[in-house]
Enzyme design. Structure first.
Site, PDB file in Angstrom:
ATOM      1  N   SER A 153       1.261  -9.652  10.651  1.00  0.00           N
ATOM      2  CA  SER A 153       0.654  -8.596   9.839  1.00  0.00           C
ATOM      3  C   SER A 153      -0.859  -8.671   9.985  1.00  0.00           C
ATOM      4  CB  SER A 153       1.068  -8.774   8.372  1.00  0.00           C
ATOM      5  OG  SER A 153       0.139  -8.135   7.527  1.00  0.00           O
ATOM      6  N   SER A 154      -1.414  -7.650  10.641  1.00  0.00           N
ATOM      7  CA  SER A 154      -2.849  -7.653  10.924  1.00  0.00           C
ATOM      8  C   SER A 154      -3.668  -7.753   9.639  1.00  0.00           C
ATOM      9  CB  SER A 154      -3.221  -6.385  11.703  1.00  0.00           C
ATOM     10  OG  SER A 154      -4.604  -6.275  11.842  1.00  0.00           O
ATOM     11  N   ASN A 155      -3.332  -6.942   8.646  1.00  0.00           N
ATOM     12  CA  ASN A 155      -4.202  -6.934   7.454  1.00  0.00           C
ATOM     13  C   ASN A 155      -4.094  -8.243   6.676  1.00  0.00           C
ATOM     14  OD1 ASN A 155      -2.742  -6.371   4.714  1.00  0.00           O
ATOM     15  ND2 ASN A 155      -1.645  -5.169   6.249  1.00  0.00           N
TER      16      ASN A 155
ATOM     17  N   HIS B 116       3.636   1.913  11.700  1.00  0.00           N
ATOM     18  CA  HIS B 116       2.499   1.685  12.602  1.00  0.00           C
ATOM     19  C   HIS B 116       2.251   2.850  13.557  1.00  0.00           C
ATOM     20  CE1 HIS B 116       4.218  -2.324  11.624  1.00  0.00           C
ATOM     21  NE2 HIS B 116       2.965  -2.522  11.281  1.00  0.00           N
TER      22      HIS B 116
ATOM     23  N   GLU C   5       0.356  -0.586  16.299  1.00  0.00           N
ATOM     24  CA  GLU C   5      -0.492   0.579  15.965  1.00  0.00           C
ATOM     25  C   GLU C   5      -1.380   0.949  17.164  1.00  0.00           C
ATOM     26  OE1 GLU C   5      -2.754   0.459  12.250  1.00  0.00           O
ATOM     27  OE2 GLU C   5      -4.206   1.829  13.178  1.00  0.00           O
TER      28      GLU C   5
ATOM     29  N   CYS D   8       2.355   5.936   8.940  1.00  0.00           N
ATOM     30  CA  CYS D   8       1.475   6.142   7.784  1.00  0.00           C
ATOM     31  C   CYS D   8       0.549   7.334   8.052  1.00  0.00           C
ATOM     32  CB  CYS D   8       0.642   4.884   7.527  1.00  0.00           C
ATOM     33  SG  CYS D   8      -0.540   5.139   6.186  1.00  0.00           S
TER      34      CYS D   8
ATOM     35  N   SER E 134       1.857  -5.394   3.405  1.00  0.00           N
ATOM     36  CA  SER E 134       3.299  -5.272   3.643  1.00  0.00           C
ATOM     37  C   SER E 134       4.109  -6.335   2.897  1.00  0.00           C
ATOM     38  CB  SER E 134       3.592  -5.324   5.146  1.00  0.00           C
ATOM     39  OG  SER E 134       2.836  -6.339   5.758  1.00  0.00           O
TER      40      SER E 134
ATOM     41  N   CYS F  46       0.863  -1.182   0.000  1.00  0.00           N
ATOM     42  CA  CYS F  46       0.000   0.000   0.000  1.00  0.00           C
ATOM     43  C   CYS F  46       0.903   1.238   0.000  1.00  0.00           C
ATOM     44  CB  CYS F  46      -0.862  -0.002   1.255  1.00  0.00           C
ATOM     45  SG  CYS F  46       0.174   0.014   2.737  1.00  0.00           S
TER      46      CYS F  46
HETATM   47  S1  SF4 Z   1      -2.272  -0.680   5.605  1.00  0.00           S
HETATM   48 FE1  SF4 Z   1      -1.346   0.640   7.160  1.00  0.00          FE
HETATM   49  S2  SF4 Z   1       0.387   1.560   6.118  1.00  0.00           S
HETATM   50 FE2  SF4 Z   1      -0.952   0.747   4.515  1.00  0.00          FE
HETATM   51  S3  SF4 Z   1      -2.266   2.515   3.920  1.00  0.00           S
HETATM   52 FE3  SF4 Z   1      -3.322   1.304   5.490  1.00  0.00          FE
HETATM   53  S4  SF4 Z   1      -2.802   2.363   7.395  1.00  0.00           S
HETATM   54 FE4  SF4 Z   1      -1.306   2.990   5.885  1.00  0.00          FE
END
Ligand code: SF4
Length: 312
Positions: free
Chosen positions: A227-229, A78, A130, A100, A272, A16
């Site tokens: 990695s949370s996402n 974070h 975060e 970010c 990431s 991202c």
């Molecule tokens: S995933 Fe985290 S680093 Fe990437 S745009 Fe979203 S808030 Fe920002």
């Protein structure tokens, strides 16, 4: 004959704008100031990224106390508690903040609510950097962490009429909606973010996975365990109908037993994870199957973030 395998590639996937910016900040700091450059905490949650920066001269530490005064230090994407830049300033260190901008936006929101006397509920995961950073923007006790719908049901505020909520940026969009619904039902006056806190990259990657999950026998998410996402993408895939979904750091950890009976495989990557790791998975699959790939296009992404002036 090699068995056919269709690979559906989610789009968008991988890096991202916030991750891209954070990595660029470390690389440019290395170019400008020379090695070593210290980085407090993993710059982004990916070992391949961290190892690549280490090879260029970055030194990763957990705490500022591990950095010398006379070398630059970068804070991770974070975000960090306010005490960290304050300490760096006190020590007259050169520091670069790679937080970010979408995490910083949540920090600003929380601070505004606090100024107006509201108690703040942060929806997020305990211990995630975060969450530590966001809670650390305000004095202890100002922010209450809520992780689940059950937490929202059990929460006892100081004053139900004077509440606000903010969220971690990388949560599951659907699970968070359930927590928010519970809070709104119990506390109708609760102030919400002007614009969704879950970031565009998290939302788009989850939507992209939903689009292809049902068509897949197996869905692989390239990303790190912390990695949370990336973790959320596995959960979202399962909920959206993928028969099976796994998080993999890279191609080397694929358990080939998962491939039993698989003719359509979905592939994506957390925010990431670099694209070369996705390509590595396609190469590993191609060595065993007659692979055809199809990209399933979702929301196009054009977001970019400015670099800090010191390294722009
Ligand atoms: S995933 Fe985290 S680093 Fe990437 S745009 Fe979203 S808030 Fe920002």
């Amino acid at each position: 004959m090699t068995a056919p395998l269709k690979v559906l590639l989610a789009s968008p996937r991988g890096f991202c704008a916030g991750v891209d910016r954070a990595i660029q900040i470390v690389e440019r700091a290395l170019q400008k100031y020379g090695a070593p450059v210290y980085v407090r905490h993993e710059i982004v949650h990916n070992r391949h990224v961290v190892d690549g920066l280490k090879a260029k001269g970055a030194i990763f530490v957990e705490e500022l106390s591990e950095c010398p005064d006379d070398r630059p230090v970068v804070f991770s994407a974070h975000g960090v508690p306010k005490t960290v830049p304050a300490e760096a300033q006190r020590r007259r260190m050169l520091f670069l903040d790679a937080t970010c901008p979408l995490v910083s936006k949540v920090h600003v929101e929380a601070a505004r609510h606090h100024e107006t006397g509201r108690e703040i509920v942060l929806i997020g995961h305990a211990g995630h950097p975060e969450v530590v950073g966001t809670m650390g923007q305000l004095p202890e006790g100002a922010v209450v962490l809520i992780e689940t719908v059950d937490d929202a049901e059990a929460f006892v505020p100081r004053d139900p009429a004077n509440l606000a909520f903010v969220t971690q940026t990388t949560l599951s969009v659907d699970d968070t909606a359930d927590v928010v619904e519970a809070l709104r039902r119990r506390f109708p006056a609760i102030a919400a973010p002007h614009k969704e806190d879950i970031c565009y990259a998290t939302t788009n990657r989850q939507e992209a996975v939903k689009q292809l999950a049902e068509a897949c026998d197996l869905l692989l998410v390239v990303g790190a365990r912390n990695s949370s996402n990336s973790l959320r993408l596995v959960e979202v895939a399962k909920k959206a109908g993928a028969r099976s979904a796994h998080l993999i750091a890279d191609a080397s950890v694929i358990d080939w037993a998962w491939m039993e009976g698989v003719s359509v495989l979905g592939l994506t990557a957390g925010a990431s994870a670099p694209e070369l790791l996705v390509q590595g998975v396609i190469d590993a699959l191609s060595a065993r199957y007659a692979v055809t790939t199809e990209e399933i296009s979702g929301e196009p992404e054009t977001v970019t973030f400015k670099l800090p002036r010191a390294v722009a």
